[in-house]
Design a protein around this motif. Structure first.
Motif, PDB file in Angstrom:
ATOM      1  N   HIS A 149       1.060  -1.086   0.083  1.00  0.00           N
ATOM      2  CA  HIS A 149       0.059   0.219  -0.031  1.00  0.00           C
ATOM      3  C   HIS A 149       0.752   1.285  -0.131  1.00  0.00           C
ATOM      4  CE1 HIS A 149      -3.109   2.591   1.245  1.00  0.00           C
ATOM      5  NE2 HIS A 149      -4.068   1.751   1.135  1.00  0.00           N
ATOM      6  N   ALA A 150       0.209   2.151  -0.480  1.00  0.00           N
ATOM      7  CA  ALA A 150       1.304   3.465  -0.465  1.00  0.00           C
ATOM      8  C   ALA A 150       1.236   4.222   0.743  1.00  0.00           C
ATOM      9  CB  ALA A 150       0.391   4.422  -1.561  1.00  0.00           C
ATOM     10  N   PRO A 151       2.190   5.069   1.036  1.00  0.00           N
ATOM     11  CA  PRO A 151       2.370   5.421   2.321  1.00  0.00           C
ATOM     12  C   PRO A 151       1.243   6.178   2.683  1.00  0.00           C
ATOM     13  CG  PRO A 151       4.242   5.604   1.155  1.00  0.00           C
ATOM     14  CD  PRO A 151       3.595   5.221   0.169  1.00  0.00           C
ATOM     15  N   LEU A 152       0.475   5.997   4.024  1.00  0.00           N
ATOM     16  CA  LEU A 152      -0.725   6.578   4.193  1.00  0.00           C
ATOM     17  C   LEU A 152      -0.716   6.993   5.731  1.00  0.00           C
ATOM     18  CD1 LEU A 152      -4.074   6.889   3.442  1.00  0.00           C
ATOM     19  CD2 LEU A 152      -4.019   5.060   4.946  1.00  0.00           C
ATOM     20  N   LEU A 153      -1.221   8.145   5.885  1.00  0.00           N
ATOM     21  CA  LEU A 153      -1.275   8.580   7.598  1.00  0.00           C
ATOM     22  C   LEU A 153      -2.901   8.420   7.582  1.00  0.00           C
ATOM     23  CD1 LEU A 153       1.243  10.910   8.725  1.00  0.00           C
ATOM     24  CD2 LEU A 153       0.554   8.847   9.899  1.00  0.00           C
ATOM     25  N   THR A 154      -3.656   8.108   8.726  1.00  0.00           N
ATOM     26  CA  THR A 154      -5.018   8.623   8.927  1.00  0.00           C
ATOM     27  C   THR A 154      -5.408   8.410  10.387  1.00  0.00           C
ATOM     28  OG1 THR A 154      -7.394   7.918   8.223  1.00  0.00           O
ATOM     29  CG2 THR A 154      -6.076   5.987   8.352  1.00  0.00           C
ATOM     30  N   GLU A 155      -6.299   9.302  10.752  1.00  0.00           N
ATOM     31  CA  GLU A 155      -6.745   9.249  12.036  1.00  0.00           C
ATOM     32  C   GLU A 155      -7.778   7.882  12.112  1.00  0.00           C
ATOM     33  OE1 GLU A 155      -8.508  12.480  14.632  1.00  0.00           O
ATOM     34  OE2 GLU A 155      -6.968  13.331  13.197  1.00  0.00           O
ATOM     35  N   LEU A 156      -7.905   7.484  13.137  1.00  0.00           N
ATOM     36  CA  LEU A 156      -9.128   6.354  13.390  1.00  0.00           C
ATOM     37  C   LEU A 156     -10.192   6.563  14.143  1.00  0.00           C
ATOM     38  CD1 LEU A 156      -6.512   3.373  14.136  1.00  0.00           C
ATOM     39  CD2 LEU A 156      -7.677   3.767  11.941  1.00  0.00           C
ATOM     40  N   GLN A 157     -11.324   6.083  13.700  1.00  0.00           N
ATOM     41  CA  GLN A 157     -12.654   6.365  14.549  1.00  0.00           C
ATOM     42  C   GLN A 157     -12.833   5.431  15.555  1.00  0.00           C
ATOM     43  OE1 GLN A 157     -15.631   5.856  11.930  1.00  0.00           O
ATOM     44  NE2 GLN A 157     -16.150   7.976  12.154  1.00  0.00           N
ATOM     45  N   PRO A 158     -13.441   5.444  16.623  1.00  0.00           N
ATOM     46  CA  PRO A 158     -13.452   4.530  17.391  1.00  0.00           C
ATOM     47  C   PRO A 158     -14.161   3.087  16.696  1.00  0.00           C
ATOM     48  CG  PRO A 158     -14.557   6.298  18.526  1.00  0.00           C
ATOM     49  CD  PRO A 158     -13.963   6.717  17.194  1.00  0.00           C
ATOM     50  N   GLY A 159     -13.952   2.085  16.862  1.00  0.00           N
ATOM     51  CA  GLY A 159     -14.288   1.106  16.096  1.00  0.00           C
ATOM     52  C   GLY A 159     -13.461  -0.249  16.048  1.00  0.00           C
ATOM     53  N   PRO A 160     -13.928  -1.362  15.281  1.00  0.00           N
ATOM     54  CA  PRO A 160     -13.098  -2.605  15.089  1.00  0.00           C
ATOM     55  C   PRO A 160     -11.846  -2.449  14.140  1.00  0.00           C
ATOM     56  CG  PRO A 160     -15.096  -2.837  14.025  1.00  0.00           C
ATOM     57  CD  PRO A 160     -14.891  -1.231  14.545  1.00  0.00           C
ATOM     58  N   ILE A 161     -11.031  -3.364  14.431  1.00  0.00           N
ATOM     59  CA  ILE A 161      -9.952  -3.306  13.674  1.00  0.00           C
ATOM     60  C   ILE A 161      -9.689  -4.889  13.338  1.00  0.00           C
ATOM     61  CG2 ILE A 161      -7.440  -3.313  13.286  1.00  0.00           C
ATOM     62  CD1 ILE A 161      -7.454  -0.719  14.191  1.00  0.00           C
ATOM     63  N   ARG A 162      -9.825  -5.338  11.959  1.00  0.00           N
ATOM     64  CA  ARG A 162      -9.556  -6.791  11.663  1.00  0.00           C
ATOM     65  C   ARG A 162      -8.336  -7.054  11.201  1.00  0.00           C
ATOM     66  NH1 ARG A 162     -14.451  -7.542   8.010  1.00  0.00           N
ATOM     67  NH2 ARG A 162     -13.487  -9.707   7.498  1.00  0.00           N
ATOM     68  N   VAL A 163      -7.566  -7.906  11.545  1.00  0.00           N
ATOM     69  CA  VAL A 163      -6.183  -8.468  10.779  1.00  0.00           C
ATOM     70  C   VAL A 163      -6.608  -9.765  10.350  1.00  0.00           C
ATOM     71  CG1 VAL A 163      -4.868  -6.867  12.396  1.00  0.00           C
ATOM     72  CG2 VAL A 163      -5.247  -9.223  13.076  1.00  0.00           C
ATOM     73  N   ILE A 164      -6.202  -9.910   9.181  1.00  0.00           N
ATOM     74  CA  ILE A 164      -6.204 -11.283   8.390  1.00  0.00           C
ATOM     75  C   ILE A 164      -4.942 -11.902   8.150  1.00  0.00           C
ATOM     76  CG2 ILE A 164      -7.282 -12.549   6.547  1.00  0.00           C
ATOM     77  CD1 ILE A 164      -9.275 -10.132   6.473  1.00  0.00           C
ATOM     78  N   TYR A 165      -4.862 -12.931   8.890  1.00  0.00           N
ATOM     79  CA  TYR A 165      -3.432 -13.714   8.658  1.00  0.00           C
ATOM     80  C   TYR A 165      -3.393 -14.440   7.346  1.00  0.00           C
ATOM     81  CZ  TYR A 165      -3.606 -12.994  13.669  1.00  0.00           C
ATOM     82  OH  TYR A 165      -3.913 -12.276  14.698  1.00  0.00           O
ATOM     83  N   ASP A 166      -2.163 -14.996   6.875  1.00  0.00           N
ATOM     84  CA  ASP A 166      -1.842 -15.947   6.006  1.00  0.00           C
ATOM     85  C   ASP A 166      -2.771 -17.173   6.061  1.00  0.00           C
ATOM     86  OD1 ASP A 166       0.009 -14.237   5.354  1.00  0.00           O
ATOM     87  OD2 ASP A 166       1.594 -15.655   6.145  1.00  0.00           O
ATOM     88  N   GLY A 167      -3.724 -17.180   5.028  1.00  0.00           N
ATOM     89  CA  GLY A 167      -4.501 -18.599   5.139  1.00  0.00           C
ATOM     90  C   GLY A 167      -5.945 -18.270   5.667  1.00  0.00           C
ATOM     91  N   GLY A 168      -6.106 -16.977   6.132  1.00  0.00           N
ATOM     92  CA  GLY A 168      -7.681 -16.389   6.020  1.00  0.00           C
ATOM     93  C   GLY A 168      -8.183 -16.626   7.597  1.00  0.00           C
ATOM     94  N   LYS A 169      -7.300 -16.764   8.418  1.00  0.00           N
ATOM     95  CA  LYS A 169      -7.668 -16.854   9.899  1.00  0.00           C
ATOM     96  C   LYS A 169      -7.801 -15.326  10.189  1.00  0.00           C
ATOM     97  CE  LYS A 169      -6.528 -18.939  13.608  1.00  0.00           C
ATOM     98  NZ  LYS A 169      -5.822 -19.389  14.728  1.00  0.00           N
TER      99      LYS A 169
END
Lengths: 142, 294
Positions: A39-59
């Protein structure tokens, strides 16, 4: 390994998560955004909310942040959370209670509580609920 | 026997002092562990935000935030001095103040005026005595300070910087090297210096000069918030690290006080025994002398 990158989630109190992931989905101030490797370098502020991380293999794993910042570099994503928690730790009852309380303070403008703080509390409670409901939905599907 | 009795009371009072210092040593040891945990817990955030800010300083942003621009003339320097609330921690605060004064003198020679922000009651009482211009003070942070406790005093300094009343902002605190060693460090917070994150920077990402971020929502709002958060987190990190230093220094100071009390008691016991022996010998010789006279 070209299709994975490092993700660090830290809050002021502790390091929450650090590891190699395939995709990160966060709720930015302008809407949800998914980050893939390169992804291109990006800076953003976050809203209160969920963060999902997806590992290799879909977990995947869910985290909750109550605001903060996200920095994206091609091979590393850093999330500076104001406070973060694993979504599974969230207690729906507590979140509901917080929302009720915030709503009450929100409606009762004559109270000592200042308006902006109440609005922030409300947003946070709603976001926590959103995270929980997202988890629910997925659990129901799976 | 009058001398012997006096010595005995003296030994008693030293023993009491020794009990207090050894209790304080143990309390400090257990508090130090907690303070160290707190310090370690907040390190990742401080380190990551420093990395991010170092990246920003490396980049070639469309919008240069006020905090990123080196001012040509440094007319006023602000110090955030992090000290302890309580004493009895050896030379910890003293060394820190010496380091501040040394640096401050260098700035003053260049014609800069100085302003201080004192965190911890020792710093405010020091600057009251020393006569520095104290613009903000906060004490009573306790063992588990929170970021919220610090926002107010940090804001005073940042506003001064925004208004141009300060051209440079430096934070001073003790660095926790290990339990035995703490050393004062001065770190420039504003303007952001490019070498700030140099030691932590992963070289893969170092591509100075030629790139810029995408900003959401926009660069100004984002950097305003992020840089304030950065300063706050650095000050918070300084405060918790200083807290760990305080407990370690107090533990060492109390340990040496306990040891010294032990030495003192040993010496006094020797004197006491000699005095007692002398009194007995004198009595015996008096009795023998008396018996011989009869």
């Amino acid at each position: 390994m070209a299709n994975s990158f490092t993700c660090n989630i830290v809050s002021a109190e502790a390091s929450i998560f650090s590891g190699s992931v395939e995709q990160v989905i966060a709720s930015g101030l302008m809407g949800d955004l998914g980050v893939l490797p390169g992804h291109a370098p990006l800076l953003t502020e976050l809203q209160p909310g969920p963060i999902r991380v997806i590992y290799d293999g879909g977990k995947e794993d869910n985290f909750f942040v109550s605001g903060g910042f996200m920095e994206v570099q091609p091979n590393v994503v850093t999330i500076l959370a104001d406070s973060a928690a694993r979504a599974a730790d969230l207690d729906e009852a507590a979140a509901q209670e917080a929302r009720q309380q915030a709503l009450r303070a929100f409606n009762d403008k004559s109270s000592e509580l200042d308006y902006t703080r109440a609005a922030a509390e409300l947003a946070e409670a709603v976001a926590q609920l959103r995270t929980i409901q997202q988890l629910r939905k997925k659990a129901g599907k799976g | 026997m009058a001398a012997a009795k006096e010595i005995r009371t003296q030994i008693g009072s030293i023993k009491n002092t020794q009990k207090i210092t050894s209790a304080m040593e143990m309390v400090a040891a257990s508090k130090m562990r907690k303070a160290q945990d707190l310090m370690k817990a907040s390190q990742p955030y401080a380190k990551q935000i420093r990395n991010v800010v170092a990246h920003i300083a490396d980049a070639n942003p469309e919008y240069k935030h006020d905090y990123m621009v080196e001012r040509t003339e440094v007319k006023r320097v602000g110090y955030i001095v992090v000290s302890t609330d309580r004493g009895l921690c050896g030379g910890l605060n003293h060394n820190l103040f010496k380091a501040v004064l040394k640096d401050a003198a260098a700035w003053r020679d260049q014609g800069a005026e100085l302003e201080f922000c004192a965190l911890g009651s020792k710093a405010s009482s020091f600057f009251n005595k020393y006569g520095g211009k104290l613009v903000a003070a906060k004490s009573g942070l306790g063992e588990a300070p929170t970021v919220e406790d610090l926002i107010g005093s940090v804001k005073v300094m940042l506003e001064a910087y925004d208004e141009g009343r300060l051209d440079r902002l430096i934070v001073v605190h003790n660095e926790f090297v290990n339990t035995m060693t703490q050393q004062p460090v001065l770190r420039q917070l504003l303007p952001l210096s490019p070498d700030m994150g140099a030691d932590e920077q992963d070289d893969e990402n170092a591509r100075p000069g030629s790139w810029d971020y995408l900003y959401e929502p926009d660069a100004k709002a984002l950097l305003d918030n992020l840089l304030v958060r950065f300063v706050e987190s650095q000050v918070y990190q300084a405060v918790v690290e200083n807290g760990a230093c305080e407990q370690a220094a107090r533990m060492i100071a109390m340990k040496s006080a306990t040891d010294n009390a032990g030495d003192l008691i040993d010496d006094l016991e020797m004197v006491y025994n000699k005095a007692r022996q002398a009194a007995i010998t004198q009595e015996i010789s008096e009795i023998v002398g008396g018996a011989a006279a009869v």
